[in-house]
Design a protein around this motif. Structure first.
Motif, mmCIF file in Angstrom:
data_model
loop_
_atom_site.group_PDB
_atom_site.id
_atom_site.type_symbol
_atom_site.label_atom_id
_atom_site.label_comp_id
_atom_site.label_asym_id
_atom_site.label_seq_id
_atom_site.Cartn_x
_atom_site.Cartn_y
_atom_site.Cartn_z
ATOM 1 N N ASN A 119 5.925 0.720 1.266
ATOM 2 C CA ASN A 119 6.970 0.600 2.285
ATOM 3 C C ASN A 119 6.478 0.021 3.587
ATOM 4 O O ASN A 119 7.287 -0.323 4.448
ATOM 5 N N GLY A 120 5.190 -0.049 3.799
ATOM 6 C CA GLY A 120 4.659 -0.449 5.109
ATOM 7 C C GLY A 120 4.928 0.631 6.154
ATOM 8 O O GLY A 120 5.082 0.340 7.345
ATOM 9 N N SER A 121 4.957 1.888 5.718
ATOM 10 C CA SER A 121 5.160 2.996 6.669
ATOM 11 C C SER A 121 3.933 3.127 7.558
ATOM 12 O O SER A 121 2.826 2.694 7.192
ATOM 13 N N SER A 122 4.134 3.737 8.728
ATOM 14 C CA SER A 122 3.006 3.901 9.644
ATOM 15 C C SER A 122 3.014 5.281 10.293
ATOM 16 O O SER A 122 4.041 5.977 10.289
ATOM 17 N N GLY A 123 1.856 5.638 10.867
ATOM 18 C CA GLY A 123 1.733 6.888 11.627
ATOM 19 C C GLY A 123 2.273 8.092 10.899
ATOM 20 O O GLY A 123 2.012 8.310 9.709
ATOM 21 N N ALA A 124 3.094 8.871 11.644
ATOM 22 C CA ALA A 124 3.611 10.131 11.105
ATOM 23 C C ALA A 124 4.662 9.915 10.020
ATOM 24 O O ALA A 124 5.095 10.890 9.378
ATOM 25 N N GLU A 125 5.104 8.648 9.829
ATOM 26 C CA GLU A 125 6.031 8.385 8.713
ATOM 27 C C GLU A 125 5.345 8.658 7.372
ATOM 28 O O GLU A 125 5.997 8.941 6.376
ATOM 29 N N ILE A 126 4.036 8.527 7.375
ATOM 30 C CA ILE A 126 3.265 8.761 6.152
ATOM 31 C C ILE A 126 2.980 10.262 6.055
ATOM 32 O O ILE A 126 2.514 10.864 7.030
ATOM 33 N N PRO A 127 3.260 10.886 4.915
ATOM 34 C CA PRO A 127 2.972 12.326 4.801
ATOM 35 C C PRO A 127 1.507 12.599 5.130
ATOM 36 O O PRO A 127 0.632 11.809 4.769
ATOM 37 N N VAL A 128 1.279 13.734 5.819
ATOM 38 C CA VAL A 128 -0.082 14.045 6.253
ATOM 39 C C VAL A 128 -1.037 14.131 5.062
ATOM 40 O O VAL A 128 -2.211 13.734 5.152
ATOM 41 N N GLY A 129 -0.525 14.605 3.918
ATOM 42 C CA GLY A 129 -1.367 14.683 2.718
ATOM 43 C C GLY A 129 -1.843 13.304 2.294
ATOM 44 O O GLY A 129 -2.995 13.132 1.865
#
Ligand SMILES: [Fe+2]
Length: 425
Positions: free
Chosen positions: A334-344
């Motif tokens: 998705n090209g997600s970034s930062g906190a958008e990505i689950p911490v796990g």
């Protein structure tokens, strides 16, 4: 054992007459009885009150122990003798102080105490008993001029009172009611305790069943991981190592056991979607074409779709989906970034690179853990979450080496999820 005393002949002071012992108690006045009933709450457990009292009386007559406290010898002897004739085990005390001493050494089912005594009043004794043994009923024995004190004693926890002079029948009835009250309290207490034991036992059974179920889940997951290792030999052992590293990092970050379990399962199954990638692409020795890369990148979504419908893996599936995302948004799918990505997934990314750099590949040799630290630090803020990197850098290389040798040394016998906290649920 109550010793017969010469004072018994003076019973007229306590008993109304030798034939008809004592006069009717004021408690039987309807108005007063109504008020006092409000102060007591002794509902029979089942059946009529009379039946309950009869049962309790019948039970208690053989075994019940009664303490009689009165500083007048003839009074306590008369009461004691009357109760002994009913089959009760009676002990006498000549003062509140002596009564307390006896109570400390012996168990009783009922206490009858005078209110006004030379060494202090019975109210003090009542309060001490009520504070130490709230289930032990206390019946106050008093003269008519103490009526207000008697009522006050009821408010302070006395079960009932006897107003001197009183009839023997009323003494016996009062004692039977008090013992029935005691029995009802004990039955209720025992029921409560049994209930608590049953709840504790059932809870333990449920916990055991859940633990067994969790273990079954983990055995299933390990089988899936082994199947992936067979298909993708390049990464053999990678899933277990990266899971161990991810768990260690998550712990170092202060994440709780339950969440670590979710993260561990996501880390272990991160490449499960590769089961759906054709072998000619998965095992291609050379560089992948752009089209083949696109197919390879589908493994995140394929893995996610495999796991998301399985209730105990639904949360872990989110980590599988996002495990190739980069902190700066340059990753996929998705090209997600930062906190958008689950911490796990952010923790996993560091653990994954640590293992990739320190493991042999067909096209290159492994590098040292120091080299991996440098590379991970270099990519902090771009590929990796700087917070995770900061924690990672505080973990000594010895831990990673220890985990690696533990997994490699035991090979197939190593149980991946045993390294997760045992208390997780
Ligand atoms: Fe992957």
């Amino acid at each position: 054992m109550v010793q017969p005393m010469a004072e018994e002949s003076r019973s007229a002071g306590v008993f109304a007459s030798a034939a008809c012992f004592w006069v009717r108690r004021p408690l039987e006045d309807p108005g007063l009885a109504l008020n006092l009933a409000r102060l007591k709450a002794v509902p029979p457990a089942a059946g009529s009150r009379a039946e309950a009292e009869a049962r309790a009386g019948s039970r208690s007559r053989r075994v019940s122990r009664i303490l009689v406290v009165d500083d007048e010898p003839h009074v306590r002897t008369m009461i004691g003798s009357a109760l002994e004739r009913q089959g009760y085990d009676v002990q006498l005390a000549s003062s509140g102080h002596e009564g307390l001493e006896i109570l400390e050494r012996n168990a009783f089912d009922l206490v009858l105490t005078d209110i006004v005594m030379q060494d202090g009043n019975g109210i003090t004794l009542l309060e001490r008993i009520h504070g130490q043994q709230p289930q032990l009923p206390v019946v106050m024995v008093t003269a008519i001029h103490d009526i207000s004190v008697a009522i006050d004693s009821m408010r302070r926890g006395a079960y009932d009172y006897l107003l001197k002079p009183f009839e023997r029948e009323h003494l016996v009835n009062t004692v039977q009611r008090a013992l029935a009250h005691r029995q009802a309290l004990q039955d209720s207490h025992n029921y409560q305790q049994n209930l608590e034991q049953v709840v504790r036992a059932r809870t333990e059974m449920l916990r055991q069943a859940m633990e067994n179920l969790e273990h079954s889940y983990d055995v299933t997951l390990e089988a899936l991981g082994d199947a992936l290792d067979l298909k993708d030999s390049e990464t053999e052992g990678h899933s277990k190592r990266v899971t161990a590293y991810t768990i260690a990092l998550a712990r170092a970050m202060g994440i709780g056991p339950a969440q670590i379990k979710v993260i561990a399962r996501g880390a272990f199954l991160h490449d499960i979607g590769k089961m759906a990638i054709p072998d000619e692409i998965l095992r291609k020795p050379g560089t992948l074409t752009p089209g083949e890369q696109d197919v390879m990148r589908e493994h995140c979504a394929r893995g996610y779709n495999m796991l998301r419908k399985i209730p105990f893996l639904a949360e872990s599936a989110e980590i599988v989906y996002a495990h190739q995302e980069h902190y700066d948004g340059s990753g996929y799918p998705n090209g997600s970034s930062g906190a958008e990505i689950p911490v796990g997934a952010r923790i996993f990314a560091v653990a994954d690179t640590l293992d990739a750099i320190t493991s042999d590949r067909p096209y290159r040799k492994s590098r040292s853990f120091d080299a991996a630290r440098e590379e991970i630090l270099r990519c902090s803020g771009t590929q990796f979450d700087p917070t995770v990197v900061e924690v990672f850098l505080k973990v000594p290389n010895e831990l990673w080496l220890e985990l690696r040798s533990e997994i490699t040394g035991q090979n197939k016998r190593f149980s991946t999820f045993d390294i997760a906290p045992a208390s997780n649920t």
